[in-house]
Motif scaffolding. Structure first.
Motif, PDB file in Angstrom:
ATOM      1  N   TRP A 193       0.829  -1.213   0.000  1.00  0.00           N
ATOM      2  CA  TRP A 193       0.000   0.000   0.000  1.00  0.00           C
ATOM      3  C   TRP A 193       0.861   1.260   0.000  1.00  0.00           C
ATOM      4  O   TRP A 193       0.593   2.220  -0.732  1.00  0.00           O
ATOM      5  N   ALA A 194       1.928   1.267   0.801  1.00  0.00           N
ATOM      6  CA  ALA A 194       2.805   2.435   0.876  1.00  0.00           C
ATOM      7  C   ALA A 194       3.489   2.702  -0.459  1.00  0.00           C
ATOM      8  O   ALA A 194       3.623   3.856  -0.876  1.00  0.00           O
ATOM      9  N   GLY A 195       3.927   1.629  -1.129  1.00  0.00           N
ATOM     10  CA  GLY A 195       4.565   1.803  -2.428  1.00  0.00           C
ATOM     11  C   GLY A 195       3.630   2.398  -3.466  1.00  0.00           C
ATOM     12  O   GLY A 195       4.036   3.211  -4.306  1.00  0.00           O
ATOM     13  N   LYS A 196       2.356   2.016  -3.405  1.00  0.00           N
ATOM     14  CA  LYS A 196       1.382   2.540  -4.366  1.00  0.00           C
ATOM     15  C   LYS A 196       1.018   3.994  -4.086  1.00  0.00           C
ATOM     16  O   LYS A 196       0.758   4.771  -5.010  1.00  0.00           O
ATOM     17  N   LEU A 197       0.979   4.379  -2.805  1.00  0.00           N
ATOM     18  CA  LEU A 197       0.606   5.751  -2.447  1.00  0.00           C
ATOM     19  C   LEU A 197       1.789   6.711  -2.428  1.00  0.00           C
ATOM     20  O   LEU A 197       1.595   7.923  -2.386  1.00  0.00           O
ATOM     21  N   ALA A 198       2.993   6.179  -2.487  1.00  0.00           N
ATOM     22  CA  ALA A 198       4.199   7.014  -2.365  1.00  0.00           C
ATOM     23  C   ALA A 198       4.279   8.148  -3.375  1.00  0.00           C
ATOM     24  O   ALA A 198       4.744   9.240  -3.022  1.00  0.00           O
ATOM     25  N   PRO A 199       3.879   7.961  -4.648  1.00  0.00           N
ATOM     26  CA  PRO A 199       3.984   9.086  -5.588  1.00  0.00           C
ATOM     27  C   PRO A 199       3.160  10.313  -5.189  1.00  0.00           C
ATOM     28  O   PRO A 199       3.432  11.414  -5.647  1.00  0.00           O
ATOM     29  N   ARG A 200       2.179  10.151  -4.327  1.00  0.00           N
ATOM     30  CA  ARG A 200       1.356  11.283  -3.900  1.00  0.00           C
ATOM     31  C   ARG A 200       2.026  12.099  -2.792  1.00  0.00           C
ATOM     32  O   ARG A 200       1.533  13.177  -2.442  1.00  0.00           O
ATOM     33  N   GLY A 201       3.094  11.586  -2.231  1.00  0.00           N
ATOM     34  CA  GLY A 201       3.797  12.303  -1.177  1.00  0.00           C
ATOM     35  C   GLY A 201       4.376  11.354  -0.151  1.00  0.00           C
ATOM     36  O   GLY A 201       3.745  10.360   0.211  1.00  0.00           O
ATOM     37  N   ARG A 202       5.604  11.656   0.303  1.00  0.00           N
ATOM     38  CA  ARG A 202       6.273  10.798   1.286  1.00  0.00           C
ATOM     39  C   ARG A 202       5.908  11.167   2.723  1.00  0.00           C
ATOM     40  O   ARG A 202       5.686  10.306   3.554  1.00  0.00           O
ATOM     41  N   LYS A 203       5.847  12.466   2.999  1.00  0.00           N
ATOM     42  CA  LYS A 203       5.791  12.931   4.383  1.00  0.00           C
ATOM     43  C   LYS A 203       4.522  12.484   5.106  1.00  0.00           C
ATOM     44  O   LYS A 203       4.578  12.040   6.260  1.00  0.00           O
ATOM     45  N   GLN A 204       3.383  12.581   4.447  1.00  0.00           N
ATOM     46  CA  GLN A 204       2.140  12.235   5.127  1.00  0.00           C
ATOM     47  C   GLN A 204       2.115  10.761   5.516  1.00  0.00           C
ATOM     48  O   GLN A 204       1.608  10.403   6.591  1.00  0.00           O
ATOM     49  N   LEU A 205       2.678   9.903   4.691  1.00  0.00           N
ATOM     50  CA  LEU A 205       2.746   8.487   5.036  1.00  0.00           C
ATOM     51  C   LEU A 205       3.736   8.240   6.163  1.00  0.00           C
ATOM     52  O   LEU A 205       3.480   7.449   7.075  1.00  0.00           O
ATOM     53  N   LEU A 206       4.890   8.922   6.106  1.00  0.00           N
ATOM     54  CA  LEU A 206       5.874   8.777   7.170  1.00  0.00           C
ATOM     55  C   LEU A 206       5.314   9.231   8.518  1.00  0.00           C
ATOM     56  O   LEU A 206       5.601   8.632   9.556  1.00  0.00           O
ATOM     57  N   LEU A 207       4.518  10.278   8.510  1.00  0.00           N
ATOM     58  CA  LEU A 207       3.925  10.760   9.754  1.00  0.00           C
ATOM     59  C   LEU A 207       3.029   9.694  10.388  1.00  0.00           C
ATOM     60  O   LEU A 207       3.014   9.521  11.613  1.00  0.00           O
ATOM     61  N   VAL A 208       2.301   8.966   9.558  1.00  0.00           N
ATOM     62  CA  VAL A 208       1.479   7.865  10.074  1.00  0.00           C
ATOM     63  C   VAL A 208       2.370   6.798  10.707  1.00  0.00           C
ATOM     64  O   VAL A 208       2.104   6.310  11.818  1.00  0.00           O
ATOM     65  N   GLY A 209       3.449   6.427   9.992  1.00  0.00           N
ATOM     66  CA  GLY A 209       4.360   5.414  10.512  1.00  0.00           C
ATOM     67  C   GLY A 209       5.016   5.820  11.818  1.00  0.00           C
ATOM     68  O   GLY A 209       5.173   5.001  12.729  1.00  0.00           O
ATOM     69  N   PHE A 210       5.391   7.094  11.932  1.00  0.00           N
ATOM     70  CA  PHE A 210       6.014   7.584  13.159  1.00  0.00           C
ATOM     71  C   PHE A 210       4.994   7.689  14.298  1.00  0.00           C
ATOM     72  O   PHE A 210       5.336   7.479  15.462  1.00  0.00           O
ATOM     73  N   ALA A 211       3.738   8.029  13.971  1.00  0.00           N
ATOM     74  CA  ALA A 211       2.739   8.287  15.000  1.00  0.00           C
ATOM     75  C   ALA A 211       2.330   7.028  15.761  1.00  0.00           C
ATOM     76  O   ALA A 211       1.953   7.105  16.941  1.00  0.00           O
ATOM     77  N   VAL A 212       2.393   5.864  15.124  1.00  0.00           N
ATOM     78  CA  VAL A 212       1.937   4.648  15.810  1.00  0.00           C
ATOM     79  C   VAL A 212       2.923   4.182  16.881  1.00  0.00           C
ATOM     80  O   VAL A 212       2.546   3.432  17.786  1.00  0.00           O
ATOM     81  N   LEU A 213       4.180   4.636  16.814  1.00  0.00           N
ATOM     82  CA  LEU A 213       5.182   4.138  17.758  1.00  0.00           C
ATOM     83  C   LEU A 213       4.942   4.615  19.195  1.00  0.00           C
ATOM     84  O   LEU A 213       4.964   3.796  20.131  1.00  0.00           O
ATOM     85  N   PRO A 214       4.699   5.911  19.450  1.00  0.00           N
ATOM     86  CA  PRO A 214       4.390   6.303  20.840  1.00  0.00           C
ATOM     87  C   PRO A 214       3.102   5.658  21.348  1.00  0.00           C
ATOM     88  O   PRO A 214       3.003   5.321  22.536  1.00  0.00           O
ATOM     89  N   ILE A 215       2.123   5.462  20.479  1.00  0.00           N
ATOM     90  CA  ILE A 215       0.882   4.784  20.878  1.00  0.00           C
ATOM     91  C   ILE A 215       1.190   3.353  21.317  1.00  0.00           C
ATOM     92  O   ILE A 215       0.674   2.863  22.330  1.00  0.00           O
ATOM     93  N   ARG A 216       2.055   2.681  20.561  1.00  0.00           N
ATOM     94  CA  ARG A 216       2.447   1.308  20.885  1.00  0.00           C
ATOM     95  C   ARG A 216       3.115   1.238  22.257  1.00  0.00           C
ATOM     96  O   ARG A 216       2.827   0.346  23.062  1.00  0.00           O
ATOM     97  N   GLY A 217       4.017   2.187  22.529  1.00  0.00           N
ATOM     98  CA  GLY A 217       4.698   2.197  23.820  1.00  0.00           C
ATOM     99  C   GLY A 217       3.723   2.327  24.981  1.00  0.00           C
ATOM    100  O   GLY A 217       3.884   1.676  26.022  1.00  0.00           O
TER     101      GLY A 217
END
Length: 412
Positions: A281-305
């Protein structure tokens, strides 16, 4: 260092090479990560090592990888023998894995971990370079997503097999599994056709640009966006690296070696199963922008902790690994693409990858010592909360200081 996309990369590699790249990613999944937490279980239950020596063995591979990461990336940029060196690295890991159970002395095991660490440093930049050299920038987004999909599917397979072998046979069988996957990965890499690889394109140069010299190290060190992105990555991995080992320790308390291996495999499998569709899914959405997807990936880590502190039930703790799958699945794809964006035309794609990986590796190595000290004094919940706080800082650095890097005119 963000470059301008040209029309130089309408590449048509053979189907044989593309399928070989798929299976190379599948079988290298377990190989490039080494033995991981299974080694500590083997050394404790089968070899009866002290906690201090186990800690040394667990750390030495990571230290070796950190030391070798930047030179490995630079070598990938300079050499046209990427396939050969990848095969040699796979064979080195296979040999070290078998020697660990055939001659399980302190020197052999420590030496084997050093060899594995040096070999593992090669694979990430090498696979990224082979991919870029095969398909070019135009198709790189989707292809990196596909690479990660096969990689995580391979991790699911390896973790499942390791759990079954460790539970029903012995922990020694896990080392044989790693050796077999190393040998098979060598065969798949060799099937990538040399004539399909553009080695200039593989290091981030424009395949048709003539008379342009690659930019030097000052281009990397002087690029504010690269430095800030590297900082965000270091903080992310500092927070992330210790979470799975801590979870494994928590689940292993009061259990036998076989059950501990099964719990660890369950944690890995849950995360890796989620990473398979997330990477695609990330590879398919990547052409629309990197940062918004990265923010999702980074945001789940503090929630996990935070979630790890709310329950002691093994099933719920393992289920929380779904968030690990989301975060790591996104990061594995986007981090490569961001570096490719920032180094396009520089000839330093893999060198920059290696330098960032070195910084990330240092952060990850310090993470375990940091978390272990907190567990010793304050317990597991305090360690998870501290790691979650660091993850939140990583999210804020990415959000406020790292801009969108996909500034090319590629058609979606």
């Amino acid at each position: 260092m963000v470059g301008v996309q040209t029309g130089a990369e309408t590449r048509q590699p053979s189907e044989t090479s593309l399928k070989a790249l798929d299976w190379a990613n599948f079988f290298l999944a377990d190989v490039r990560d080494g033995l991981g937490p299974y080694l500590s279980i083997y050394l404790l239950t089968a070899q009866h090592w002290s906690a201090q020596n186990i800690g040394l063995a667990m750390s030495i591979m990571g230290i070796s990888t950190v030391v070798a990461q930047t030179p490995a990336g630079a070598l990938v940029d300079r050499t046209s023998r990427k396939r050969l060196y990848s095969i040699l690295a796979s064979l080195l890991i296979a040999s070290a894995s078998l020697l660990t159970i055939v001659l399980p002395t302190f020197g052999i095991i420590i030496g084997g971990q050093i060899a594995m660490g040096v070999a593992a440093a090669w694979f990430t930049p090498a696979i990224a370079a082979l991919t870029l050299g095969l398909v070019g920038h135009r198709k790189f987004d989707g292809r990196v997503g596909r690479n990660e999909t096969f990689n995580h599917a391979g991790n699911v397979f390896a973790a499942l097999m390791a759990g079954l072998i460790g539970y029903y046979v012995s922990t020694k069988g896990i080392f044989v599994l790693l050796a077999v996957m190393s040998l098979v990965s060598s065969a798949t890499i060799w099937r990538i056709r040399e004539e399909d690889i553009d080695h200039e394109l593989a290091r981030g140069c424009d395949a048709k640009a003539e008379g342009e010299n690659p930019k030097g190290w000052q281009a990397i060190l002087g690029d504010r966006v690269i430095i800030l992105f590297a900082l965000a990555c270091v903080l992310f991995h500092f927070a992330n690296a210790a979470m799975l080992p801590l979870l494994g320790q928590r689940l292993a308390e009061g259990n036998a070696a076989g059950a501990s291996s099964a719990y660890m495999s369950a944690c890995i499998i849950v995360a890796q199963v989620v990473m398979v569709p997330v990477s695609n899914w990330a590879g398919k959405l990547a052409p629309r922008g990197r940062k918004q997807l990265l923010l999702v990936g980074f945001a789940v880590l503090p929630i996990r902790g935070i979630l790890y502190t709310l329950t002691n039930h093994p099933d719920l703790l393992i289920a929380i690994q779904v968030l690990d799958g989301i975060g790591a699945g996104i990061f594995g794809v986007m981090s490569v693409l961001v570096v490719a964006d920032l180094t396009q035309g520089s000839g330093l794609f893999n060198t920059t990858q290696g330098a960032i990986a070195t910084a990330v590796g240092l952060g990850a190595s310090l993470s375990n010592a940091f978390a272990g000290g907190i567990v010793q004094r304050l317990g597991y919940n305090a360690a998870f909360l501290a790691l979650g706080a660091i993850a939140l800082v990583a999210l804020l650095v990415l959000w406020f200081f790292v801009p969108e890097t996909n500034k090319s005119d590629r058609p979606l």
